[in-house]
Design a protein around this motif. Structure first.
Motif, short mmCIF file in Angstrom:
data_model
loop_
_atom_site.label_atom_id
_atom_site.label_comp_id
_atom_site.label_asym_id
_atom_site.label_seq_id
_atom_site.Cartn_x
_atom_site.Cartn_y
_atom_site.Cartn_z
N ILE A 59 3.35 11.28 0.38
CA ILE A 59 2.98 9.90 0.04
C ILE A 59 4.23 9.05 0.19
O ILE A 59 5.31 9.44 -0.24
N ARG A 60 4.07 7.87 0.80
CA ARG A 60 5.21 6.95 0.94
C ARG A 60 4.74 5.52 0.78
O ARG A 60 3.54 5.21 0.89
N ASP A 61 5.67 4.63 0.53
CA ASP A 61 5.42 3.20 0.40
C ASP A 61 5.33 2.61 1.81
O ASP A 61 6.24 2.78 2.62
N SER A 62 4.25 1.90 2.08
CA SER A 62 4.08 1.35 3.42
C SER A 62 5.11 0.27 3.75
O SER A 62 5.35 -0.01 4.91
N LYS A 63 5.74 -0.33 2.74
CA LYS A 63 6.77 -1.34 2.97
C LYS A 63 8.14 -0.73 3.24
O LYS A 63 9.04 -1.40 3.71
N ASP A 64 8.30 0.56 2.89
CA ASP A 64 9.60 1.23 3.03
C ASP A 64 9.38 2.59 3.69
O ASP A 64 9.57 3.63 3.08
N ARG A 65 8.98 2.57 4.93
CA ARG A 65 8.59 3.80 5.63
C ARG A 65 9.73 4.80 5.80
O ARG A 65 9.50 5.99 5.94
N GLN A 66 10.96 4.33 5.78
CA GLN A 66 12.10 5.23 5.90
C GLN A 66 12.62 5.67 4.53
O GLN A 66 13.51 6.51 4.45
N CYS A 108 0.83 -1.20 0.00
CA CYS A 108 0.00 0.00 0.00
C CYS A 108 0.87 1.25 0.00
O CYS A 108 2.06 1.19 0.22
N VAL A 109 0.20 2.36 -0.20
CA VAL A 109 0.84 3.65 0.03
C VAL A 109 0.15 4.29 1.23
O VAL A 109 -0.98 3.96 1.56
N GLU A 110 0.87 5.18 1.87
CA GLU A 110 0.32 5.93 3.00
C GLU A 110 0.42 7.41 2.67
O GLU A 110 1.33 7.82 1.95
N ILE A 111 -0.51 8.20 3.20
CA ILE A 111 -0.47 9.63 2.99
C ILE A 111 -0.46 10.35 4.34
O ILE A 111 -0.89 9.78 5.34
#
Length: 64
Positions: free
Chosen positions: A30-37, A18-21
């Motif tokens: 917006i970021r990738d939920s698998k790569d939060r950093q 998923c993506v997170e906002i």
């Protein structure tokens, strides 16, 4: 203050694909939920609003 990130309510609980906002000041991140950093995309409010309107209008349906 750290941004408060959230996933879509339509995101399935068991997937991390998923993506997170998050609001970041007057911008939207917006970021990738698998790569939060990892890297984040940052948009102005008007860019974000145009994107959401495009989704609602079906402008990106050909991608699926």
């Amino acid at each position: 203050m750290d941004p408060v990130w959230r996933k879509s309510s339509r995101s399935q609980g068991s997937t991390d694909n998923c993506v997170e906002i998050a609001p970041i000041g007057d911008m939207i991140g917006i970021r990738d939920s698998k790569d939060r950093q990892g890297p984040k995309l940052i948009f102005t409010r008007s860019e974000w609003d145009a994107f959401v309107q495009g989704i609602k209008a079906g402008e990106f349906d050909y991608i699926a």
